[in-house]
Design a protein around this motif. Sequence first.
Motif, PDB file in Angstrom:
ATOM      1  N   ASP A 261      14.727  -2.654  -4.200  1.00 46.76           N
ATOM      2  CA  ASP A 261      13.602  -2.678  -3.153  1.00 46.76           C
ATOM      3  C   ASP A 261      12.630  -1.758  -3.577  1.00 46.76           C
ATOM      4  O   ASP A 261      12.870  -0.288  -3.382  1.00 46.76           O
ATOM      5  N   PRO A 262      11.309  -2.075  -3.720  1.00 48.71           N
ATOM      6  CA  PRO A 262      10.249  -0.943  -3.993  1.00 48.71           C
ATOM      7  C   PRO A 262       9.799  -0.084  -3.192  1.00 48.71           C
ATOM      8  O   PRO A 262       9.422   1.184  -3.593  1.00 48.71           O
ATOM      9  N   LEU A 263      10.239  -0.324  -1.830  1.00 46.44           N
ATOM     10  CA  LEU A 263      10.055   0.791  -0.677  1.00 46.44           C
ATOM     11  C   LEU A 263      11.069   2.028  -0.837  1.00 46.44           C
ATOM     12  O   LEU A 263      10.633   2.876  -0.290  1.00 46.44           O
ATOM     13  N   ALA A 264      12.199   1.695  -1.411  1.00 39.28           N
ATOM     14  CA  ALA A 264      13.185   2.574  -1.294  1.00 39.28           C
ATOM     15  C   ALA A 264      12.867   4.202  -1.722  1.00 39.28           C
ATOM     16  O   ALA A 264      13.025   4.875  -0.898  1.00 39.28           O
ATOM     17  N   PRO A 265      12.260   4.119  -2.863  1.00 35.26           N
ATOM     18  CA  PRO A 265      12.005   5.767  -3.113  1.00 35.26           C
ATOM     19  C   PRO A 265      10.975   6.290  -2.020  1.00 35.26           C
ATOM     20  O   PRO A 265      10.882   7.534  -1.886  1.00 35.26           O
ATOM     21  N   VAL A 266       9.995   5.672  -1.673  1.00 34.71           N
ATOM     22  CA  VAL A 266       9.120   6.219  -0.687  1.00 34.71           C
ATOM     23  C   VAL A 266       9.679   6.630   0.767  1.00 34.71           C
ATOM     24  O   VAL A 266       9.523   7.558   1.299  1.00 34.71           O
ATOM     25  N   VAL A 267      10.558   5.463   1.191  1.00 35.02           N
ATOM     26  CA  VAL A 267      11.021   5.695   2.501  1.00 35.02           C
ATOM     27  C   VAL A 267      12.477   6.791   2.489  1.00 35.02           C
ATOM     28  O   VAL A 267      12.320   7.678   3.311  1.00 35.02           O
TER      29      VAL A 267
ATOM     30  N   PHE B 214      -0.296  -4.145  15.671  1.00 36.83           N
ATOM     31  CA  PHE B 214       0.423  -3.062  15.472  1.00 36.83           C
ATOM     32  C   PHE B 214       0.011  -1.741  16.222  1.00 36.83           C
ATOM     33  O   PHE B 214       0.846  -1.153  16.478  1.00 36.83           O
ATOM     34  N   GLY B 215      -1.147  -2.012  17.101  1.00 37.51           N
ATOM     35  CA  GLY B 215      -1.412  -0.942  18.128  1.00 37.51           C
ATOM     36  C   GLY B 215      -2.129   0.187  17.296  1.00 37.51           C
ATOM     37  O   GLY B 215      -3.096   0.538  17.522  1.00 37.51           O
ATOM     38  N   THR B 216      -1.245   0.863  16.518  1.00 30.27           N
ATOM     39  CA  THR B 216      -1.786   2.112  15.695  1.00 30.27           C
ATOM     40  C   THR B 216      -1.269   2.240  14.369  1.00 30.27           C
ATOM     41  O   THR B 216      -0.516   1.518  14.108  1.00 30.27           O
ATOM     42  N   ARG B 217      -1.795   3.315  13.528  1.00 32.15           N
ATOM     43  CA  ARG B 217      -1.355   3.573  12.287  1.00 32.15           C
ATOM     44  C   ARG B 217       0.193   3.684  12.491  1.00 32.15           C
ATOM     45  O   ARG B 217       1.049   3.329  11.543  1.00 32.15           O
ATOM     46  N   SER B 218       0.519   4.680  13.411  1.00 30.55           N
ATOM     47  CA  SER B 218       1.974   4.753  13.561  1.00 30.55           C
ATOM     48  C   SER B 218       2.855   3.629  13.702  1.00 30.55           C
ATOM     49  O   SER B 218       3.831   3.395  13.092  1.00 30.55           O
ATOM     50  N   GLY B 219       2.336   2.719  14.417  1.00 25.06           N
ATOM     51  CA  GLY B 219       2.812   1.259  14.810  1.00 25.06           C
ATOM     52  C   GLY B 219       3.124   0.740  13.717  1.00 25.06           C
ATOM     53  O   GLY B 219       4.306  -0.050  13.288  1.00 25.06           O
ATOM     54  N   LEU B 220       2.112   0.479  12.867  1.00 23.41           N
ATOM     55  CA  LEU B 220       2.014  -0.198  11.379  1.00 23.41           C
ATOM     56  C   LEU B 220       3.370   0.296  10.452  1.00 23.41           C
ATOM     57  O   LEU B 220       4.314  -0.292   9.940  1.00 23.41           O
ATOM     58  N   LEU B 221       3.160   1.871  10.428  1.00 23.59           N
ATOM     59  CA  LEU B 221       4.137   2.610   9.733  1.00 23.59           C
ATOM     60  C   LEU B 221       5.743   2.210  10.190  1.00 23.59           C
ATOM     61  O   LEU B 221       6.595   2.008   9.373  1.00 23.59           O
TER      62      LEU B 221
ATOM     63  N   GLU C  48       0.755  -1.214  -0.081  1.00 17.70           N
ATOM     64  CA  GLU C  48       0.009  -0.193   0.106  1.00 17.70           C
ATOM     65  C   GLU C  48       0.664   1.204  -0.039  1.00 17.70           C
ATOM     66  O   GLU C  48       0.524   2.336  -0.713  1.00 17.70           O
ATOM     67  N   MET C  49       1.852   1.233   0.712  1.00 13.91           N
ATOM     68  CA  MET C  49       2.722   2.495   0.802  1.00 13.91           C
ATOM     69  C   MET C  49       3.469   2.442  -0.299  1.00 13.91           C
ATOM     70  O   MET C  49       3.624   3.377  -0.956  1.00 13.91           O
ATOM     71  N   VAL C  50       3.923   1.519  -1.149  1.00 16.13           N
ATOM     72  CA  VAL C  50       4.551   1.388  -2.515  1.00 16.13           C
ATOM     73  C   VAL C  50       3.587   2.097  -3.467  1.00 16.13           C
ATOM     74  O   VAL C  50       3.769   3.160  -4.276  1.00 16.13           O
ATOM     75  N   ALA C  51       2.402   1.745  -3.330  1.00 17.08           N
ATOM     76  CA  ALA C  51       1.201   2.062  -4.359  1.00 17.08           C
ATOM     77  C   ALA C  51       0.767   3.431  -4.247  1.00 17.08           C
ATOM     78  O   ALA C  51       0.444   4.339  -5.346  1.00 17.08           O
ATOM     79  N   THR C  52       0.685   4.217  -2.805  1.00 13.05           N
ATOM     80  CA  THR C  52       0.093   5.332  -2.602  1.00 13.05           C
ATOM     81  C   THR C  52       0.921   6.432  -2.046  1.00 13.05           C
ATOM     82  O   THR C  52       0.429   7.276  -1.977  1.00 13.05           O
ATOM     83  N   GLY C  53       2.191   5.884  -1.259  1.00 10.69           N
ATOM     84  CA  GLY C  53       2.872   6.747  -0.785  1.00 10.69           C
ATOM     85  C   GLY C  53       2.631   6.872   0.731  1.00 10.69           C
ATOM     86  O   GLY C  53       3.139   7.818   1.594  1.00 10.69           O
ATOM     87  N   ASP C  54       1.396   6.286   1.257  1.00 15.46           N
ATOM     88  CA  ASP C  54       0.935   6.374   2.494  1.00 15.46           C
ATOM     89  C   ASP C  54       0.520   5.155   3.084  1.00 15.46           C
ATOM     90  O   ASP C  54       0.441   4.040   2.192  1.00 15.46           O
ATOM     91  N   VAL C  55       0.029   4.870   4.348  1.00 13.07           N
ATOM     92  CA  VAL C  55      -0.487   3.744   4.836  1.00 13.07           C
ATOM     93  C   VAL C  55      -1.900   4.078   5.695  1.00 13.07           C
ATOM     94  O   VAL C  55      -1.923   4.900   6.540  1.00 13.07           O
ATOM     95  N   GLU C  56      -3.041   3.763   5.040  1.00  9.09           N
ATOM     96  CA  GLU C  56      -4.206   3.752   5.833  1.00  9.09           C
ATOM     97  C   GLU C  56      -4.671   2.463   6.052  1.00  9.09           C
ATOM     98  O   GLU C  56      -4.663   1.506   5.372  1.00  9.09           O
ATOM     99  N   VAL C  57      -5.118   2.408   7.534  1.00 14.30           N
ATOM    100  CA  VAL C  57      -5.238   1.127   7.934  1.00 14.30           C
ATOM    101  C   VAL C  57      -6.267   0.473   7.268  1.00 14.30           C
ATOM    102  O   VAL C  57      -6.139  -0.804   6.834  1.00 14.30           O
TER     103      VAL C  57
END
Length: 202
Positions: free
Chosen positions: A100-106, A50-57, A23-32
Amino acid sequence: MEQQLSARGSAARRRILAAAAEEMVATGDVEVAAVARRAGVSVGLPYRYFGTRSGLLSAIISAFYDRLDEAVTNREFDADTWYDRERARVTAWVDHLYDDPLAPVVLGRLGGDADTAGIEMHRLHKAIERGARNIARGQRDGDLPADRDPELLVAAILGGVHTAVAVALTRTPRPDRARVAAELWAFIAGAAGAGNTSERTS
């Protein structure tokens, strides 16, 4: 946390984490809610693990840096000189981030909440610590000039190469990875005082 889960719970946690990364790769964000749909689980299940959205991120970012540490940062490269060891590390680093597809986002994130910012700062300090040891070793071995502060030098280098590779990863089309690695290495070797790179050979 994962060690305390049942096999089924561990599998569910990994599935949610993988869906969150997608989801982060596709949208640049994480919505639970979107992550839950992607993982095929109830909306409440990510909160359970994960507790919270922040915990998941935070879990996504930690996993990203775990992979990078294993592939590059904490890896021992077999070569006799600082120059050859660290040139191999830069090539491996660029290759890993390109794959790593996450690299551009992170790497392209501008800030974040306190939890994720804390994780990224901790990882940066660990990378500086490891890099400073590598510089100091090169100085002891006579591969590098001894008049430069290893920690300050590595902090400056990491800031520059981090920004440069973030730019490269978001360009369309991406520049050739071998060229990026070569240009980054020329910068690093020059900053470290490793001599004229044009006179070095493999």
